[in-house]
Design a protein around this motif. Structure first.
Motif: not given
Length: 101
Positions: A82-101
């Protein structure tokens, strides 16, 4: 416990493997949701539309945010690392998609 592991493995195949029918269907569904989300944001930027449909557009934006947050959490849960995914490019893009909310 075995059935929980089976679910994680099945979800991993659906979410991360695009060469399966379920994986392709998941990607197509996700692409439709992304396009719909973009359409709502574009409509929200038109003052006349926003003033008339503000409540509906806001509700849809929150719905899409919940869907994207759920998708991110599912990806984290079913990922073998999970951490590898969370810090991958796609993981960061997914996180940035929901963080502003």
């Amino acid at each position: 416990m075995s059935s929980l592991q089976d679910w994680r493995e099945r979800l991993f195949i659906i979410v991360f493997k695009t060469d399966t029918p379920a994986g392709r269907a998941f990607d197509e569904w996700l692409l439709i949701v992304i396009i719909a989300s973009l359409a709502v944001v574009m409509l929200d930027s038109i003052q006349e539309v926003d003033s008339q449909y503000r409540t509906w557009l806001s509700a849809l934006e929150w719905l899409f945010t919940a869907i994207f947050a759920g998708e991110y959490l599912v990806r984290l849960w079913c990922s073998p690392k999970p951490l590898r995914y969370a810090f991958s490019f796609y993981g960061l893009v997914d996180l940035l998609a929901v963080l502003p909310a």
